[in-house]
Design a protein around this motif. Structure first.
Motif, PDB file in Angstrom:
ATOM      1  N   GLU A 106      84.278 -75.586  25.770  1.00  0.00           N
ATOM      2  CA  GLU A 106      83.609 -76.326  24.109  1.00  0.00           C
ATOM      3  C   GLU A 106      85.843 -75.713  23.640  1.00  0.00           C
ATOM      4  O   GLU A 106      85.607 -74.723  24.157  1.00  0.00           O
TER       5      GLU A 106
ATOM      6  N   PRO B 168      80.691 -67.737  25.425  1.00  0.00           N
ATOM      7  CA  PRO B 168      81.076 -68.401  25.250  1.00  0.00           C
ATOM      8  C   PRO B 168      81.088 -69.255  26.184  1.00  0.00           C
ATOM      9  O   PRO B 168      82.152 -69.388  26.597  1.00  0.00           O
TER      10      PRO B 168
ATOM     11  N   LEU C 119      79.348 -73.341  19.207  1.00  0.00           N
ATOM     12  CA  LEU C 119      79.269 -72.542  20.660  1.00  0.00           C
ATOM     13  C   LEU C 119      78.563 -73.249  21.256  1.00  0.00           C
ATOM     14  O   LEU C 119      77.453 -72.439  20.507  1.00  0.00           O
TER      15      LEU C 119
ATOM     16  N   ILE D 102      87.476 -74.191  20.867  1.00  0.00           N
ATOM     17  CA  ILE D 102      87.188 -73.518  20.331  1.00  0.00           C
ATOM     18  C   ILE D 102      87.931 -73.673  19.056  1.00  0.00           C
ATOM     19  O   ILE D 102      88.602 -73.899  17.998  1.00  0.00           O
TER      20      ILE D 102
END
Ligand SMILES: Cc1cc2nc3c(=O)[nH]c(=O)nc-3n(C[C@H](O)[C@H](O)[C@H](O)COP(=O)(O)OP(=O)(O)OC[C@H]3O[C@@H](n4cnc5c(N)ncnc54)[C@H](O)[C@@H]3O)c2cc1C
Ligand SMILES: Nc1ncnc2c1ncn2[C@@H]1O[C@H](COP(=O)(O)O)[C@@H](O)[C@H]1O
Lengths: 323, 254
Positions: free
Chosen positions: B15, B11, B31, B17
């Motif tokens: 980003e 991931p 993701l 989460i």
């Protein structure tokens, strides 16, 4: 009815003849858990058995000595540790998440057939079950995992536990185990040791550090932060990606594989706060973090934070310091 | 010399989460995934070994890793000689190591070079697990690898900047912390070219048994525990407050 093992084993980390601090943290935790389970806190010590005197808080020190264990040889440590695990059958093995722990934990998980919880920062005995808190995704997420089986391994982030209960008491019972035969034919040898290079500036003695991470984007941009550091009369330090890229010398690196610093104030620009970075700076008196990501883990330990863009904030700070 | 470099898609940490509805896992659906940064370092080091000592570099990924084709093509564009995609996927590092070990049992390598860790290694790091399954020696936190006949010279780093050079009998597994030089970039045009040419070899491996998995009770973000006092008001006011903080502690002259 078979009774479950209840001992907790710690693998001692040493540098030369000095047992490393992280061993005492693990030993303190091992005593707490083992005593809750009615078992013993044991330390596996590879190398000179007289170093057992540095481990008075253990219930037992299990010594294995052999020429292949003089320094840290990953293969020899693995053979010796597997041997000790089979002899002592502990319920739980605690390793520091140092280079040694990274080598040994995952390998022993396969060879000793035990689940592994990595990057552990918390560990409790909830009745018969050990519950570990693990850092994942660079510290952005915590996972609470159960280690319910009859054996398990944890690699523990240094700085997670109070070492004091691991330092006093004793003396420990010393048990010497003959080395396994595999140590006579290790599949590796040490050719050379390297000590850290000496730096132009000593970032460990500075009152104030201006520290920069990957958020700076390029070496050219570093100039901006260097101007601020100059205006503050503070040295520049950095996270690992910055020194790995060759943008600053290795002697400026803060963290697990770099230097541990404890300045009166630590200004961090574009550093996310990965566990390996925090290991080197969490003791700073005042931590001020600038990061555009409001979820950056550094904000969890910083005293003061801002999500301003470093490319706006740094020049603004420098401007305010102009004579 | 055959060098295999296992690659993993992880991931992207920039980003936001999200967690699965039961709170015990990360919701991967929305993701973005990127190459594990330590695998990128490992690939660079493997390419450097090849440049000095010859041989071939084969990158290997798991078919179910999101965006794995793109990662494998990018590695080919950087100079890898072959790419292998192993069928299936892995929910943890133990399962991943079992699949890779099954592949390496059928297509042996002299050196396996991969990242020292991945950001989502809850159950431990790949290189030692893979080595243990294959019965090979292994070295983690490597910062330089040189091939020397039937052995490799591997520089292993400790905390505080200390390190040692080990002579290791091959075959062996190396967990790379950092390559000797920053990972190279592949020009987009070259990646496009390589992608059009295809050439990822797809392999199927026999299922392997894995260790008992961890029981995850819950996953959460740590913000609840403690948090910095956030400064607001725009760049100017934030800068003023920071200078004032430093001044009040006698850390700014004048
Ligand atoms: C064995 C081992 C040892 C290690 N030792 C160390 C060590 O000693 N020291 C160390 O630091 N790391 C170490 N690491 C690496 C560590 O895991 C992380 O990869 C590293 O700390 C990340 O550095 P960073 O925060 O600079 O980069 P990133 O994690 O990429 O963070 C960059 C941050 O910058 C922010 N940002 C981007 N643009 C801007 C902007 N314009 N303004 C403000 N913020 C911005 C982003 O939001 C992001 O949070 C080690 C790893 C291993 C495996
Ligand atoms: N000259 C540059 N100026 C600004 N950003 C750059 C420059 N060169 C590389 N980058 C960025 O630096 C980052 C490198 O991060 P990484 O790929 O995680 O190592 C990427 O986001 C690149 O786009």
């Amino acid at each position: 009815m078979t009774s479950m093992a209840s001992d907790v084993l710690v693998l001692a980390e040493r540098a030369g003849d000095q047992i490393q601090d992280v061993t005492y943290e693990l030993l303190a935790k091992a005593s707490e858990l083992a005593h809750a389970w009615g078992g013993k806190a044991e330390v596996a010590l590879f190398g000179p058995p007289e170093l057992a005197a540095q481990l008075p808080a253990a219930d037992s020190v299990i010594c294995v000595d052999h020429p292949a264990l003089a320094g840290y040889l990953p293969d020899a440590y693995q053979q010796a540790l597997l041997h000790v695990l089979r002899e002592r059958s502990p319920r739980l093995l605690l390793l520091p998440n140092t280079t040694m722990g990274l080598d040994q934990g995952a390998a022993l998980s396969v060879l000793w057939d035990a689940p592994l919880a990595a990057s552990v920062t918390g560990l409790t005995a909830a009745g018969g079950v050990a519950v570990a808190t693990c850092q994942v995704l660079g510290g952005k997420v915590l996972a609470e995992v159960e280690l319910a089986g009859e054996r398990a391994i944890c690699t523990v982030v240094s700085g997670s536990f109070d070492p004091s209960a691991g330092q006093a008491g004793g003396p420990a019972e010393v048990v010497t185990i003959p080395p396994p035969a595999e140590l006579d034919a290790p599949r590796m040898s040490v050719r050379q040791m390297f000590e850290p290079e000496a730096g132009d500036v000593d970032i460990t003695s500075a009152d104030l550090l201006v520290s920069v991470g990957r958020g700076i984007g390029s070496q050219d941009n570093l100039e901006l932060v260097a101007e601020l550091a100059d205006a503050l009369g503070a040295p520049l330090s950095a996270s690992r990606p910055v020194t790995d890229s060759g943008w600053l010398p290795k002697t400026r690196q803060v963290g697990k594989s770099g230097l541990k610093v404890k300045p009166r104030a630590y200004l961090a620009f574009g550093i996310s706060g990965a566990p390996e970075h925090l290991e080197g700076m969490r003791g700073a008196e005042l931590i001020i973090a600038c990061n555009t990501d409001p979820h950056a883990p550094l904000f969890d330990i910083a005293h003061v934070g801002t999500t301003e863009d470093l490319f706006d904030l740094v020049p603004a700070l420098t401007e305010r310091l102009a004579p | 010399m055959r060098i295999v470099v296992p690659l993993k898609a992880v991931p992207d940490l920039v980003e936001e989460i999200e967690f699965t509805p039961d709170g015990t896992g990360i919701d991967r659906e929305y993701l973005a995934f990127v190459l594990n940064e330590w695998d990128d370092q490992a690939l660079e080091e493997a390419l450097l070994v090849k440049e000095v000592s010859g041989g071939e570099v084969i990158v290997a990924g798991l078919a179910d890793d999101p965006g794995i084709d793109q990662l494998l093509y990018t590695a080919l564009a950087k100079g890898a000689d072959g790419a292998v995609k192993i069928s299936g996927g892995a929910q943890d590092t133990h399962a991943r190591s079992a699949l890779l070990a099954a592949y390496l049992a059928e297509s042996p390598a002299d050196l396996i070079i991969t990242g020292v860790q991945a950001p989502d290694d809850l159950d431990g790091q790949l290189p030692p697990m893979l080595a243990a399954r294959l019965g090979f020696p292994h070295v983690c936190v490597a910062i330089a690898v040189e091939a020397a006949g039937g052995s490799a010279r591997i520089r292993q780093e400790f905390s505080g900047g200390r390190s040692q050079q080990l002579e290791v009998t091959l075959p062996a597994v190396v967990g790379v912390q950092a390559a000797r030089q920053p990972p190279r970039y592949a020009p987009i045009s070259r990646i496009r070219q390589v992608t059009q040419a295809g050439g990822i070899e797809e392999v199927t491996v026999p299922a392997a048994s894995t260790q008992p998995a961890l029981t995850v009770r819950r996953m959460y973000t740590p913000e609840q525990t403690g948090h910095a006092q956030m400064l607001t008001g725009g760049t100017g006011p934030v800068a003023d407050q920071i200078i004032e903080l430093l001044r009040s502690r006698g850390l700014v002259k004048g």
